[in-house]
Design an enzyme around this catalytic site. Structure first.
Site, PDB file in Angstrom:
ATOM      1  N   ARG A 173      41.181  18.729  -8.028  1.00 43.18           N
ATOM      2  CA  ARG A 173      41.852  17.795  -7.102  1.00 43.18           C
ATOM      3  C   ARG A 173      41.954  16.492  -7.890  1.00 43.18           C
ATOM      4  NH1 ARG A 173      38.588  17.524  -2.333  1.00 43.18           N
ATOM      5  NH2 ARG A 173      39.730  19.275  -1.466  1.00 43.18           N
ATOM      6  N   PRO A 174      43.148  16.157  -8.389  1.00 45.14           N
ATOM      7  CA  PRO A 174      43.297  15.175  -9.453  1.00 45.14           C
ATOM      8  C   PRO A 174      43.132  13.699  -9.073  1.00 45.14           C
ATOM      9  CG  PRO A 174      45.432  15.956  -8.768  1.00 45.14           C
ATOM     10  CD  PRO A 174      44.419  16.763  -7.996  1.00 45.14           C
ATOM     11  N   CYS A 175      41.921  13.316  -8.764  1.00 45.97           N
ATOM     12  CA  CYS A 175      41.653  11.911  -8.461  1.00 45.97           C
ATOM     13  C   CYS A 175      41.785  11.033  -9.705  1.00 45.97           C
ATOM     14  CB  CYS A 175      40.287  11.746  -7.798  1.00 45.97           C
ATOM     15  SG  CYS A 175      38.912  12.406  -8.727  1.00 45.97           S
ATOM     16  N   HIS A 176      41.752  11.651 -10.892  1.00 47.72           N
ATOM     17  CA  HIS A 176      41.921  10.882 -12.127  1.00 47.72           C
ATOM     18  C   HIS A 176      43.324  10.286 -12.238  1.00 47.72           C
ATOM     19  CE1 HIS A 176      43.048  15.067 -13.103  1.00 47.72           C
ATOM     20  NE2 HIS A 176      43.963  14.520 -13.884  1.00 47.72           N
TER      21      HIS A 176
END
Length: 174
Positions: free
Chosen positions: A141-144
């Site tokens: 889950r691409p919080c970056h």
């Protein structure tokens, strides 16, 4: 019966801890099927998962997740399609996490943009940052992909160097 299972996989970010749940009729079947992914953590991560007593080491339950992570890190895949466990996080966190899942590979958005998308602009940006920081599925889950309004890298539970590395893999800012 729900069983918590885990494994560790190597990555450019260090050893990732994958935690999931399997539903089985008995202890022998706990790792037989793919796990519903609950968490992806990395060494030294703020709030990362830690193996608990009673969890079963079941690498076979994460074969597909491991394959997709390897393809992602090698630049051969731009998205994840793995079964996720439901019911984690608050309703607000789940709304924020849904926005994270919609950010395209190689793109970035600001915390303010995420806040606007969930109807929490203004002072709500801080709440959005907190929800993003509690994302249990780093990388998947691409919080970056969420950065400061000025384009600066801000806040990543795995550390800013790892955020920079992930954005570099995706060809984005970093």
């Amino acid at each position: 019966m729900t069983t918590t299972v885990y494994t560790r996989v190597e990555s450019p970010l260090g050893e990732l801890l994958l935690v999931g749940e399997t539903v089985a009729d008995g202890p022998d079947a706990a790792g037989a099927a793919s796990a519903l992914l609950c968490s992806v953590s990395m060494p030294g991560q703020k709030g990362g998962a830690v193996v608990q007593d009673g969890w079963l080491h079941a690498p076979e339950a994460f074969a597909e997740v491991a394959r997709q992570l390897e393809a992602y890190f090698a630049g051969r895949s731009t998205r994840f399609d793995v079964p996720l466990a439901e019911g984690t996080g608050t309703e607000f966190q789940r709304r924020v996490w849904a926005v994270l899942e919609s950010i395209p590979y190689g793109s970035t958005v600001s915390y303010g943009e995420v806040a606007a998308l969930v109807g929490a602009s203004g002072a709500g940006v801080r709440a959005v940052g907190t929800a993003i920081g509690r994302n249990p599925l780093l990388v998947v889950r691409p919080c970056h992909r969420v950065i400061g309004a000025d384009g600066a890298l801000r806040g990543y539970a795995g550390g800013l160097e790892r955020k920079k590395l992930l954005l570099g893999i995706e060809g984005g800012a970093g």
